[in-house]
Enzyme design. Sequence first.
Site, PDB file in Angstrom:
ATOM      1  N   GLU A 222       0.898  -1.169  -0.018  1.00 28.13           N
ATOM      2  CA  GLU A 222      -0.039  -0.064   0.063  1.00 28.13           C
ATOM      3  C   GLU A 222       0.907   1.265   0.032  1.00 28.13           C
ATOM      4  O   GLU A 222       0.356   2.507  -0.385  1.00 28.13           O
ATOM      5  CB  GLU A 222      -0.805  -0.013   1.193  1.00 28.13           C
ATOM      6  CG  GLU A 222      -2.452  -0.120   0.810  1.00 28.13           C
ATOM      7  CD  GLU A 222      -3.282  -0.059   2.000  1.00 28.13           C
ATOM      8  OE1 GLU A 222      -4.283  -0.836   1.862  1.00 28.13           O
ATOM      9  OE2 GLU A 222      -3.023   0.420   3.076  1.00 28.13           O
TER      10      GLU A 222
ATOM     11  N   LYS B 120     -14.532   0.055  -3.952  1.00 27.27           N
ATOM     12  CA  LYS B 120     -15.518   0.437  -3.066  1.00 27.27           C
ATOM     13  C   LYS B 120     -16.624   1.257  -3.657  1.00 27.27           C
ATOM     14  O   LYS B 120     -17.765   0.848  -3.501  1.00 27.27           O
ATOM     15  CB  LYS B 120     -14.881   1.254  -2.197  1.00 27.27           C
ATOM     16  CG  LYS B 120     -14.026   0.675  -0.944  1.00 27.27           C
ATOM     17  CD  LYS B 120     -13.730   1.588   0.103  1.00 27.27           C
ATOM     18  CE  LYS B 120     -12.600   0.878   0.928  1.00 27.27           C
ATOM     19  NZ  LYS B 120     -11.666   1.884   1.930  1.00 27.27           N
TER      20      LYS B 120
ATOM     21  N   HIS C 259       7.831 -26.806  -1.410  1.00 34.56           N
ATOM     22  CA  HIS C 259       7.268 -28.057  -2.387  1.00 34.56           C
ATOM     23  C   HIS C 259       6.048 -27.454  -3.285  1.00 34.56           C
ATOM     24  O   HIS C 259       5.459 -28.421  -3.856  1.00 34.56           O
ATOM     25  CB  HIS C 259       6.746 -28.889  -1.420  1.00 34.56           C
ATOM     26  CG  HIS C 259       8.046 -29.701  -0.414  1.00 34.56           C
ATOM     27  ND1 HIS C 259       8.217 -30.987  -0.781  1.00 34.56           N
ATOM     28  CD2 HIS C 259       8.623 -28.943   0.253  1.00 34.56           C
ATOM     29  CE1 HIS C 259       9.327 -30.962  -0.082  1.00 34.56           C
ATOM     30  NE2 HIS C 259       9.591 -30.010   0.733  1.00 34.56           N
TER      31      HIS C 259
HETATM   32  O1  PA5 Z   1      -3.822   1.112   5.820  1.00 33.99           O
HETATM   33  C1  PA5 Z   1      -4.901   1.447   5.478  1.00 33.99           C
HETATM   34  O2  PA5 Z   1      -5.269   2.763   5.520  1.00 33.99           O
HETATM   35  C2  PA5 Z   1      -6.064   0.702   5.178  1.00 33.99           C
HETATM   36  O3  PA5 Z   1      -5.616  -0.811   5.071  1.00 33.99           O
HETATM   37  C3  PA5 Z   1      -7.146   0.440   6.347  1.00 33.99           C
HETATM   38  O4  PA5 Z   1      -6.590   0.182   7.674  1.00 33.99           O
HETATM   39  C4  PA5 Z   1      -8.559  -0.470   6.096  1.00 33.99           C
HETATM   40  O5  PA5 Z   1      -8.811  -0.107   4.798  1.00 33.99           O
HETATM   41  C5  PA5 Z   1      -9.291  -0.387   7.002  1.00 33.99           C
HETATM   42  O6  PA5 Z   1      -9.712   1.095   7.224  1.00 33.99           O
HETATM   43  P1  PA5 Z   1     -10.347   1.450   8.756  1.00 33.99           P
HETATM   44  O7  PA5 Z   1      -9.539   1.142   9.774  1.00 33.99           O
HETATM   45  O8  PA5 Z   1     -10.887   2.866   8.339  1.00 33.99           O
HETATM   46  O9  PA5 Z   1     -11.473   0.500   8.924  1.00 33.99           O
END
Ligand code: PA5
Length: 449
Positions: free
Chosen positions: A291, A426, A312
């Site tokens: 990310e 989303k 394996h």
């Molecule tokens: O790193 C990030 O920002 C995302 O992975 C969020 O943690 C994830 O989408 C969950 O979001 P939230 O904590 O708002 O529910």
Amino acid sequence: MESIQLDITKAVQFLTPGTVEAFAPQVAAAQKALEDATCEGNDFLGWLHLPSQIVESALIEEIKTVANTLREKCEVVVVAGIGGSYLGARAIIEALSNSFSQLINDKQNPVILFAGNNISEDYLYELTEYLKDKKFGVINISKSGTTTETALAFRLLKKQCELQRGKDEAKEVIVAITDAVKGAARKAATQEGYKTFVIPDNVGGRFSVLTPVGLLPIAVAGFDIEALVKGAADMEKQTSIEVPFAQNIAARYAAVRQSLYQHAGKKIEIMVNYQPKLHFMAEWWKQLYGESEGKDLKGIFPAACDFTTDLHSMGQWIQEGERSIFETVISVEQPNHQLLFPHDEENLDGLNFLEGKRVDEVNKMAELGTRLAHVDGGVPNIRLTLPTLNAYYLGQLIYFFEIGCGISGLVQAVNPFNQPGVEAYKKNMFALLNKPGYEAESAAIREHL
Ligand code: PA5
């Protein structure tokens, strides 16, 4: 205290001499930009000095108190969260737990389950069935407070908890970890009177494991969050901007990754472990690096393998497939237990040559043999060694990866602290589900179906 070690010699041999050192000025500039908060994404740098700020703080005490309440009142605690609000806690809990803890009902620790990280009807049905005769509690974790996966699971769990324990008792075993003011999770917590913890505004999800997001579930599971934070705080010192490049393991990790990516055509990093308990550590790492760096049409693809299991299955590809990969191996020097290989009179399996040896010695020779084979096969190898698997060294490892990620992302010239790409699915999902407010997207998407 010992420290985790980084060995990059078997990666450097794939590079023109001096390549890694040539990154030192860029790495220094990245570290300075982090320190001075002048980099892109500078409103998300709350993680940078978090360990030293919270070590021995009142927050740790408060987390331990709330954890004890949940431990006393619950047989099972369900942690609802996804991505950065899920993976860190799971990584540490699995790394420190007995491999069969779910089957050993010792009653000393509540069973920790995870939800809100998928939308599988079967998963949620089976979870709610399992919980039917259990005294369970819920930790609802969402920074935005509006994440669909988590909110969906939480609604089901909240209702079930209230039904089984009554509204008043349910309030004592439901905890929300969310934004200080905004989001549906905060609203519900205020209205219902749940105990809450705040996720600091300036700490992004994937950097939040050392906030209550990770610390509360880890404490509920019975693990030493003080040692975890102490390990992270010690690594914060060990990788600080004052530490010269030659000694700064996070700076060197960032530099060698970017050297391999930018100068040797290595586009995929495989995080490898030889301890199945570290599987989720690699899942957490995948999110952190994926990310943070995968944007602007750039970024090393973070993958993971559990060895020797995956030798394996994936071993063939790694040994002889496209040479676009490098490996980072997490090696644990000393196991926590000892098991000697027994003698067998008949020796039908031909394994008496291993008699009296520790199982770990076999594992270590598998690791060394694999390393040599993969390096011979053209796969650069980075090695991280943990003296043993405990909370302190895992704390070191977490901070090492976090600071390494911040530096590496900036050297790669991206903003490591945003994630604009995760919104695309989303938007489509909400349009397809006819969520109010998505009418235009809904009409547009249906034309493509
Ligand atoms: O790193 C990030 O920002 C995302 O992975 C969020 O943690 C994830 O989408 C969950 O979001 P939230 O904590 O708002 O529910």
